[in-house]
Design an enzyme around this catalytic site. Structure first.
Site, PDB file in Angstrom:
ATOM      1  N   ARG A 173       0.827  -1.209   0.000  1.00 28.71           N
ATOM      2  CA  ARG A 173       0.000   0.000   0.000  1.00 28.71           C
ATOM      3  C   ARG A 173       0.863   1.260   0.000  1.00 28.71           C
ATOM      4  NH1 ARG A 173      -0.801   4.885   2.285  1.00 28.71           N
ATOM      5  NH2 ARG A 173      -0.242   3.991   4.307  1.00 28.71           N
ATOM      6  N   ASP A 174       1.514   1.550   1.088  1.00 27.85           N
ATOM      7  CA  ASP A 174       2.312   2.759   1.210  1.00 27.85           C
ATOM      8  C   ASP A 174       3.482   2.732   0.229  1.00 27.85           C
ATOM      9  OD1 ASP A 174       3.179   5.180   2.134  1.00 27.85           O
ATOM     10  OD2 ASP A 174       3.917   4.466   4.054  1.00 27.85           O
ATOM     11  N   HIS A 204       6.963   4.347  12.507  1.00 30.71           N
ATOM     12  CA  HIS A 204       6.948   4.345  11.048  1.00 30.71           C
ATOM     13  C   HIS A 204       7.970   5.370  10.564  1.00 30.71           C
ATOM     14  CE1 HIS A 204       4.492   4.143   7.149  1.00 30.71           C
ATOM     15  NE2 HIS A 204       5.361   5.123   6.925  1.00 30.71           N
ATOM     16  N   HIS A 257      10.713   6.916   7.487  1.00 32.08           N
ATOM     17  CA  HIS A 257      11.182   7.038   6.108  1.00 32.08           C
ATOM     18  C   HIS A 257      12.680   7.324   6.139  1.00 32.08           C
ATOM     19  CE1 HIS A 257       7.313   7.240   3.743  1.00 32.08           C
ATOM     20  NE2 HIS A 257       6.890   7.209   5.001  1.00 32.08           N
ATOM     21  N   CYS A 295       5.399   9.730  -0.324  1.00 32.17           N
ATOM     22  CA  CYS A 295       4.054  10.268  -0.105  1.00 32.17           C
ATOM     23  C   CYS A 295       3.773  11.304  -1.165  1.00 32.17           C
ATOM     24  CB  CYS A 295       3.939  10.896   1.288  1.00 32.17           C
ATOM     25  SG  CYS A 295       2.316  11.638   1.592  1.00 32.17           S
ATOM     26  N   ASN A 311      10.006   4.278   2.487  1.00 29.93           N
ATOM     27  CA  ASN A 311       9.999   3.781   3.859  1.00 29.93           C
ATOM     28  C   ASN A 311      11.293   3.032   4.136  1.00 29.93           C
ATOM     29  OD1 ASN A 311       6.920   3.995   4.804  1.00 29.93           O
ATOM     30  ND2 ASN A 311       6.967   3.417   2.651  1.00 29.93           N
TER      31      ASN A 311
END
Length: 299
Positions: free
Chosen positions: A17-18, A207, A209, A240, A249
């Site tokens: 997803r991300d 989370h 990056h 993003c 990420n």
């Protein structure tokens, strides 16, 4: 003196997803499904599969329902839903785990979903209560928890206040994100120490990056603060669309390698993880730059 480290860490894979949402070319659905299958075979038990967002804004996710219906396997398959419309689409599937999101920064939130942070929270409150009444696992993703690309440094008290509100709403998990990859280990240790102390009964996930190359250092700082859950993305995929300059990420394989070398179990098979990345790599528009993957392929 020994470092205070957990014996086990849970990795939440966000690559499907991300990781893929920011890819410029549309990836075939079959390739996504194969990618997810291989990730599960590598031992990943919690995963963000896709998101019910507008295909107009994120065309990569237009096959969300097909992806979800391919995986009803008893593991925690998360679907990101930004609003009531997304949640109504979720109800048409058998998926029982959902992620909602909001930015601590108003300007980021406005760029992302055209609402202020407080407006988003007002909309989410009844939706979360409804989801919990229906027996869903609810994860809240907290964007711009350290820095905002438009407002700069984010105040720790603002993050704590937002996280505390989500806990009051009844969420099961908080994923606290360094969205643009600008946080340093000192800031990470400070914020997660506060959250761990004040929200001790809530599942906390970090989370990161790797925009400035500090993601692994920040994982270590979060471990020291008592965090044992991390969002990572196979191949270091991601970014993003609403955060200028944010890169991928932190790579799942790099985090798993570091943790296992430190004697912390993850339950993930690195060679099978590399096989999963091999499946998606031909469909990507940029090279995979994770250290472990590049070394594995150089052999």
């Amino acid at each position: 003196m020994t470092m205070q480290l957990p014996k086990h860490v849970t990795i939440i894979e966000v690559g499907p997803r991300d990781g893929l949402q920011n890819e410029k070319s549309i990836i075939p659905t079959d390739a996504k499904i194969d990618f997810i299958k291989k990730l599960k075979m590598a031992g990943l038990q919690e995963m963000e599969l896709t998101s019910f967002v507008s295909p107009k804004w994120v065309p990569q996710m237009k096959d969300a329902k097909e992806i979800i219906l391919s995986f009803e396997d008893g593991t925690r398959n998360l679907v990101l839903t930004p609003n009531r419309k997304g949640i109504e689409r979720l109800y048409e599937t058998n998926c029982k785990a959902v992620a909602v999101f909001v930015g601590v920064s108003d300007r980021f939130n406005k760029k992302n979903i055209n609402k202020t942070t407080s407006e988003s929270m007002e909309e989410l409150k009844p939706l979360i209560q409804e989801l919990k009444e229906k027996g869903y696992f609810v994860r809240a993703c907290i964007s711009t928890s350290f820095y905002c690309p438009f407002e700069g440094k984010v105040d720790e008290e603002a993050v704590l206040k937002l996280c505390s509100t989500f806990v009051q709403y009844g969420v099961d998990e908080l994923s606290v994100a360094d969205t643009i990859g600008r946080a340093n280990p000192k800031e990470v240790f400070s914020l997660f120490s506060i959250l761990k102390k004040e929200l001790s009964t809530t599942m906390l996930t970090a989370h990161f990056h790797d925009t400035r190359g500090m993601a692994l250092a920040n994982v270590l700082a979060a471990l020291q603060a008592g965090i044992d859950r991390f969002d990572t993305s196979a191949g270091g995929l991601g970014g993003c669309p609403f955060a200028p300059g944010a890169t991928g990420n932190v790579a799942t394989e790099d985090v798993v390698y570091m943790l296992e070398e430190m004697g912390i179990s993850t339950g993930i098979n690195l060679s099978k993880l590399v096989e999963a990345i091999d499946v998606i790599n031909p469909h990507l528009t940029r090279p995979i730059e994770s250290k472990f993957y590049r070394l594995a392929k150089a052999k």
